[in-house]
Design a protein around this motif. Structure first.
Motif, PDB file in Angstrom:
ATOM      1  N   GLY A   2       0.825   6.838  -9.850  1.00  0.00           N
ATOM      2  CA  GLY A   2       0.141   7.353  -8.677  1.00  0.00           C
ATOM      3  C   GLY A   2       0.336   6.508  -7.443  1.00  0.00           C
ATOM      4  N   GLY A   3      -0.785   6.073  -6.864  1.00  0.00           N
ATOM      5  CA  GLY A   3      -0.763   5.317  -5.624  1.00  0.00           C
ATOM      6  C   GLY A   3      -0.030   3.991  -5.738  1.00  0.00           C
ATOM      7  N   THR A   4      -0.068   3.382  -6.903  1.00  0.00           N
ATOM      8  CA  THR A   4       0.650   2.122  -7.098  1.00  0.00           C
ATOM      9  C   THR A   4       2.146   2.336  -6.912  1.00  0.00           C
ATOM     10  N   VAL A   5       2.691   3.371  -7.524  1.00  0.00           N
ATOM     11  CA  VAL A   5       4.118   3.677  -7.396  1.00  0.00           C
ATOM     12  C   VAL A   5       4.442   4.066  -5.954  1.00  0.00           C
ATOM     13  N   ARG A   6       3.590   4.885  -5.352  1.00  0.00           N
ATOM     14  CA  ARG A   6       3.791   5.295  -3.953  1.00  0.00           C
ATOM     15  C   ARG A   6       3.880   4.064  -3.056  1.00  0.00           C
ATOM     16  N   GLN A   8       4.535   0.944  -3.878  1.00  0.00           N
ATOM     17  CA  GLN A   8       5.743   0.173  -4.190  1.00  0.00           C
ATOM     18  C   GLN A   8       6.953   0.747  -3.461  1.00  0.00           C
ATOM     19  N   LEU A   9       7.104   2.070  -3.514  1.00  0.00           N
ATOM     20  CA  LEU A   9       8.253   2.712  -2.867  1.00  0.00           C
ATOM     21  C   LEU A   9       8.229   2.537  -1.352  1.00  0.00           C
ATOM     22  N   LEU A  10       7.037   2.419  -0.786  1.00  0.00           N
ATOM     23  CA  LEU A  10       6.901   2.203   0.663  1.00  0.00           C
ATOM     24  C   LEU A  10       7.036   0.726   1.043  1.00  0.00           C
ATOM     25  N   GLY A  11       7.127  -0.148   0.035  1.00  0.00           N
ATOM     26  CA  GLY A  11       7.220  -1.581   0.295  1.00  0.00           C
ATOM     27  C   GLY A  11       5.904  -2.197   0.718  1.00  0.00           C
ATOM     28  N   LEU A  12       4.802  -1.525   0.389  1.00  0.00           N
ATOM     29  CA  LEU A  12       3.477  -2.013   0.749  1.00  0.00           C
ATOM     30  C   LEU A  12       2.898  -2.889  -0.364  1.00  0.00           C
ATOM     31  N   VAL A  13       2.009  -3.774   0.015  1.00  0.00           N
ATOM     32  CA  VAL A  13       1.261  -4.522  -0.982  1.00  0.00           C
ATOM     33  C   VAL A  13       0.260  -3.547  -1.589  1.00  0.00           C
ATOM     34  N   TYR A  14       0.255  -3.449  -2.879  1.00  0.00           N
ATOM     35  CA  TYR A  14      -0.642  -2.507  -3.537  1.00  0.00           C
ATOM     36  C   TYR A  14      -1.744  -3.274  -4.239  1.00  0.00           C
ATOM     37  N   LYS A  15      -2.948  -2.761  -4.093  1.00  0.00           N
ATOM     38  CA  LYS A  15      -4.105  -3.436  -4.686  1.00  0.00           C
ATOM     39  C   LYS A  15      -4.426  -2.897  -6.074  1.00  0.00           C
ATOM     40  N   ASP A  16      -4.060  -1.643  -6.296  1.00  0.00           N
ATOM     41  CA  ASP A  16      -4.372  -1.025  -7.584  1.00  0.00           C
ATOM     42  C   ASP A  16      -3.311  -1.358  -8.615  1.00  0.00           C
ATOM     43  N   ASP A  96      -3.280  15.275  -6.976  1.00  0.00           N
ATOM     44  CA  ASP A  96      -3.480  16.035  -5.749  1.00  0.00           C
ATOM     45  C   ASP A  96      -2.165  16.314  -5.012  1.00  0.00           C
ATOM     46  N   PHE A  97      -1.452  15.273  -4.639  1.00  0.00           N
ATOM     47  CA  PHE A  97      -0.246  15.406  -3.834  1.00  0.00           C
ATOM     48  C   PHE A  97       0.961  14.851  -4.580  1.00  0.00           C
ATOM     49  N   THR A  98       2.137  15.380  -4.248  1.00  0.00           N
ATOM     50  CA  THR A  98       3.354  14.950  -4.940  1.00  0.00           C
ATOM     51  C   THR A  98       3.593  13.450  -4.789  1.00  0.00           C
ATOM     52  N   ILE A  99       3.196  12.870  -3.661  1.00  0.00           N
ATOM     53  CA  ILE A  99       3.410  11.434  -3.450  1.00  0.00           C
ATOM     54  C   ILE A  99       2.512  10.589  -4.342  1.00  0.00           C
ATOM     55  N   ASN A 100       1.527  11.210  -4.964  1.00  0.00           N
ATOM     56  CA  ASN A 100       0.646  10.528  -5.912  1.00  0.00           C
ATOM     57  C   ASN A 100       0.925  10.948  -7.352  1.00  0.00           C
ATOM     58  N   LEU A 142      -9.919  16.055   2.532  1.00  0.00           N
ATOM     59  CA  LEU A 142     -10.210  14.791   3.230  1.00  0.00           C
ATOM     60  C   LEU A 142      -9.212  13.708   2.848  1.00  0.00           C
ATOM     61  N   ARG A 143      -8.852  13.679   1.588  1.00  0.00           N
ATOM     62  CA  ARG A 143      -7.861  12.719   1.128  1.00  0.00           C
ATOM     63  C   ARG A 143      -6.530  12.960   1.835  1.00  0.00           C
ATOM     64  N   GLY A 144      -6.171  14.221   2.019  1.00  0.00           N
ATOM     65  CA  GLY A 144      -4.962  14.567   2.740  1.00  0.00           C
ATOM     66  C   GLY A 144      -4.990  14.080   4.175  1.00  0.00           C
ATOM     67  N   ILE A 145      -6.153  14.177   4.809  1.00  0.00           N
ATOM     68  CA  ILE A 145      -6.315  13.708   6.190  1.00  0.00           C
ATOM     69  C   ILE A 145      -6.104  12.200   6.256  1.00  0.00           C
ATOM     70  N   GLN A 146      -6.549  11.469   5.231  1.00  0.00           N
ATOM     71  CA  GLN A 146      -6.354  10.021   5.187  1.00  0.00           C
ATOM     72  C   GLN A 146      -4.876   9.668   5.216  1.00  0.00           C
ATOM     73  N   PHE A 147      -4.062  10.462   4.527  1.00  0.00           N
ATOM     74  CA  PHE A 147      -2.628  10.210   4.494  1.00  0.00           C
ATOM     75  C   PHE A 147      -1.979  10.569   5.816  1.00  0.00           C
TER      76      PHE A 147
END
Length: 147
Positions: A2-6, A8-16, A96-100, A142-147
Motif C-alpha cells: 500500500g502506502g509504504t510501496v507508494r 518508496q516509489l516516490l522516493g519519500l521517507v515512509y513512516k509506515d 481505495d486507489f490504484t496507487i495504494n 476525503l482520502r482522495g482529496i488528501q492526495f
C-alpha cells in the motif's frame, strides 16, 4: 504494501511499515514473533498484528490477506474475512486507489501491481480500484482529496 510501496516509489521517507504475510495462520505468526519482540493484535477481526522488534522503536503492522464486503452504508459496515491462502492480488483489490494497491515481494523485491498503480503514480493520476469504492466507503472521497 500500500502506502509504504507508494512512498518508496516516490522516493519519500515512509513512516509506515506494513507487511502482508500469506500462507501462515495468525496463531503461528504470533507464536513466531514472540521470539523476536513484542506483538499484539490490533484488529483481531481484521487479522492485523502490531509488532515491535526487541530493542527497537520501530513497529510493523502485519496483516493476513483479507476480503472486505460492504454490508451497509457506513465506512465501518464491512464484513471482513482473512485467509492466509488468499492471493495478494485479491487482498489488493479491496484498496481505495490504484496507487495504494501495490505490494512488493520481500524475497525477490518484485513489484506486485495488478491495477496499474505505478503508471498512475508516474502520471499523477488518481484512480479508484473499484467503481464501487466511494459507494462502499464515502470517506474515501476525503482520502482522495488528501492526495
Amino acid at each position: 504494501m500500500g502506502g509504504t510501496v507508494r512512498d518508496q516509489l516516490l522516493g519519500l521517507v515512509y513512516k509506515d511499515r506494513d507487511l502482508l504475510v500469506a500462507s501462515l495462520p495468525l496463531t503461528e505468526i504470533t507464536t513466531l514473533l514472540k521470539n523476536f519482540g513484542e506483538s499484539f493484535l490490533v484488529g483481531k477481526s481484521f487479522g492485523v498484528i502490531k509488532f515491535r522488534p526487541s530493542g527497537s522503536d520501530e513497529s510493523f503492522d502485519i496483516a493476513l490477506p483479507r476480503r472486505e464486503v460492504s454490508v451497509g452504508p457506513g465506512h465501518k459496515d464491512f464484513e471482513v474475512s482473512f485467509d492466509p491462502s488468499l492471493p495478494v492480488e485479491i487482498d489488493l483489490s479491496r484498496r481505495d486507489f490504484t496507487i495504494n494497491a501495490m505490494a512488493r515481494d520481500v524475497k525477490s523485491e518484485r513489484l506486485i501491481d495488478p491495477f496499474g498503480g505505478r503508471e498512475d503514480l508516474n502520471k499523477k493520476n488518481l484512480r479508484m480500484v473499484s467503481d464501487k469504492a466511494f459507494e462502499e466507503d464515502p470517506l474515501r472521497i476525503l482520502r482522495g482529496i488528501q492526495f
